[in-house]
Design an enzyme around this catalytic site. Structure first.
Site, PDB file in Angstrom:
ATOM      1  N   LYS A 118       0.858  -1.194   0.000  1.00 42.13           N
ATOM      2  CA  LYS A 118       0.000   0.000   0.000  1.00 42.13           C
ATOM      3  C   LYS A 118       0.884   1.231   0.000  1.00 42.13           C
ATOM      4  O   LYS A 118       2.056   1.140   0.342  1.00 42.13           O
ATOM      5  CB  LYS A 118      -0.885   0.017   1.254  1.00 42.13           C
ATOM      6  CG  LYS A 118      -2.118   0.880   1.141  1.00 42.13           C
ATOM      7  CD  LYS A 118      -3.240   0.131   0.452  1.00 42.13           C
ATOM      8  CE  LYS A 118      -4.420   0.985   0.166  1.00 42.13           C
ATOM      9  NZ  LYS A 118      -5.571   0.180  -0.249  1.00 42.13           N
ATOM     10  N   ASP A 172      -6.617   4.379  -4.854  1.00 44.86           N
ATOM     11  CA  ASP A 172      -7.396   4.251  -3.610  1.00 44.86           C
ATOM     12  C   ASP A 172      -8.032   5.642  -3.461  1.00 44.86           C
ATOM     13  O   ASP A 172      -8.152   6.361  -4.476  1.00 44.86           O
ATOM     14  CB  ASP A 172      -6.474   3.885  -2.434  1.00 44.86           C
ATOM     15  CG  ASP A 172      -7.247   3.371  -1.214  1.00 44.86           C
ATOM     16  OD1 ASP A 172      -7.581   2.188  -1.169  1.00 44.86           O
ATOM     17  OD2 ASP A 172      -7.553   4.178  -0.297  1.00 44.86           O
TER      18      ASP A 172
HETATM   19  N1  GLU Z   1      -7.193   0.352  -3.228  1.00 44.94           N
HETATM   20  C1  GLU Z   1      -7.922  -0.830  -3.569  1.00 44.94           C
HETATM   21  C2  GLU Z   1      -8.006  -1.725  -2.356  1.00 44.94           C
HETATM   22  O1  GLU Z   1      -8.107  -1.233  -1.265  1.00 44.94           O
HETATM   23  C3  GLU Z   1      -7.408  -1.507  -4.823  1.00 44.94           C
HETATM   24  C4  GLU Z   1      -5.971  -1.911  -4.827  1.00 44.94           C
HETATM   25  C5  GLU Z   1      -5.465  -2.416  -6.176  1.00 44.94           C
HETATM   26  O2  GLU Z   1      -6.231  -2.469  -7.130  1.00 44.94           O
HETATM   27  O3  GLU Z   1      -4.284  -2.743  -6.215  1.00 44.94           O
HETATM   28  O4  GLU Z   1      -8.046  -2.918  -2.429  1.00 44.94           O
END
Ligand code: GLU
Length: 460
Positions: free
Chosen positions: A140, A180
């Site tokens: 993340k 996100d």
């Molecule tokens: N931000 C999204 C999540 O919380 C997607 C992450 C992604 O597609 O890598 O899962």
């Protein structure tokens, strides 16, 4: 018989002591990181039955290892605003766990972003990604940069500066960021352009959530919201219920919320409310999605504008009031901890039947307790919102194969993935003695795959 009982009790006590001991250490090492500690607590508590049944995870110190990120970088992001002033923000990327695939997870641009938020999101992502059944590890990132009110030029200069540091840490087989909160197709486009410029190489699979014109997957934009509704639909079906004819409240009006509203409406529900960080709209005739899409996706305006176009609807300042609207199904799709104990009690007293977490950790631990105690069907985030990252993994597959699937093909795969996640959570919950508890089921199912992969790869 008595001895067997005793052995079982001793095993349970040992597992509890182990979890408590590691959790105490986590508290000491990460003081004041409340969101991180909250998410760790929820997951750790769910794993007691796993350690009771399979003590070898304790012998392998698996909790101590899994809770420690493989690495985390923080970096300076300097950029020039429209007035020629130099601004500085803090950038983050956490590479939490690569046992089952390259690190994968979004970037969040929001003023609330700090170490605790990035660590909670990264930790959660390990288990979520595992649940998808696809080969993606947990990561993340983000920044405390506030995109609200910024011009396109400012957004571009900030994201280019962000990528100028981030590029050295990522790659299609290393770490694959996506969006996100605050990071959508526009930001991913600028990030991709800058990465390509620095690397001098067209590596489509380095980011997901790209525009389908240059390697993005169809249905990625819709995936998290649709996936949440597909998951909740399965959960309702098991109880003989459905979206058809139900009243739904959705918080948020970003990517997740918009497509959760769209799918819920397609399945025959009436969505009566949604929100942004300033307030919420209540439209008893059903929210007009075209208006929301125009306001939010094209014009980037506040949701309060909705009532100017639909004067019979009502706008209220503040976000928490949305949970006082009576509904059958509530889909919190805005942000962490948006439903606390009070809001949960309110929803229960108004007769809510099901909750589907579209956002990451939108319910506090106390709120989850309220729902479970009152037999409200509860779809936890790491399972219910896994559709977004699942389609991101499908985008990576398409990029590797240098081809693109149709919308219908991706949507059908997404649907299947969400059904599988639901079944796996139900099964894990049952197997470990918590039938119907999807919080426990999701944590256990997500954990086992990663833990086994870590053990198989030696002491890493
Ligand atoms: N931000 C999204 C999540 O919380 C997607 C992450 C992604 O597609 O890598 O899962």
């Amino acid at each position: 018989m008595e001895t067997l009982q005793k052995v079982k009790q001793d095993g349970l006590q040992m597992a509890k002591d182990y979890v408590d001991e590691v959790y105490e250490k986590v508290i000491k090492q990460n003081p004041n990181e409340n969101e991180f500690l909250q998410c760790v607590k929820e997951i750790f508590d769910s794993l007691v039955p796993v350690f009771t049944k399979h003590p070898h995870y304790m012998d392998n110190s698996i909790l101590e290892r899994i809770v420690e990120p493989e690495r985390m970088v923080t970096f300076r992001v300097s950029w020039v605003d429209d007035h020629g002033k130099v601004q500085v923000n803090r950038g983050f990327r956490i590479q939490y766990n690569s046992a089952i695939g390259p690190y994968k997870g979004g970037l969040r641009f929001h003023p609330s972003v700090n170490t605790s938020i990035i660590k909670f999101l990264g930790f959660e992502q390990i288990f979520k990604n595992s649940l998808t059944g696809l080969p993606i590890g947990g990561g993340k990132g983000g920044s405390d940069f506030d995109p609200k009110g910024k011009s396109d030029g400012e957004i571009m200069r900030f994201t280019q500066s962000f990528m100028t540091e981030l590029y050295r840490h990522i790659g299609p087989d290393i770490d694959v960021p996506a969006g996100d909160i605050g990071v959508g197709a526009r930001e991913i486009g600028f990030l991709f352009g800058q990465y390509k410029r620095i690397r001098g190489n067209y590596e489509a699979g380095v980011l997901t959530g790209k525009n389908p014109r240059y390697g993005g997957s169809l249905a990625r934009k819709e995936a998290t919201g649709y996936g949440t509704v597909y998951f909740v639909e399965e959960m309702l079906k098991d109880k003989g219920l459905s979206f058809e004819g139900s009243t739904v409240v959705v918080s948020g009006s970003g990517n997740v919320a918009i497509y959760a509203m769209e799918k819920a409406a397609q399945l025959g529900a009436k969505v009566v409310a949604c929100s942004d960080s300033n307030g919420f709209v209540y439209d008893q005739n059903g929210i007009n999605l075209e208006t929301i899409k125009r306001l939010k996706e094209i014009e980037r305006k506040r949701i309060s504008e909705y009532v100017k176009i639909h004067p019979t609807a009502e706008y209220y300042e503040g976000c928490t009031g949305i949970w006082s609207i009576p509904c059958d199904i509530a889909l919190p799709c805005a942000t962490q901890n948006e439903i606390d104990e009070t809001a949960a009690n309110l929803l229960v007293s108004n007769g809510v039947k099901a909750i589907g977490e579209g956002a990451n950790m939108p319910c506090t631990l106390e709120a989850i307790d309220v729902f479970l105690k009152n037999d409200v069907l509860f779809a936890p985030a790491k399972a219910a919102n896994a559709g977004g990252v699942a389609v991101s993994a499908l985008e990576m597959s398409q990029n590797s194969m240098r081809l693109s699937w149709s919308f219908e093909e991706v949507d059908a795969k997404l649907h299947q993935i969400m059904e599988n996640i639901y079944r796996n959570c139900v099964q894990a919950a049952e197997e470990y003695g918590y039938p119907g508890n999807l919080v426990v089921g999701a944590n256990i199912a997500g954990f086992i795959k990663v833990a086994d992969a870590m053990i198989a790869q030696g002491v890493i």
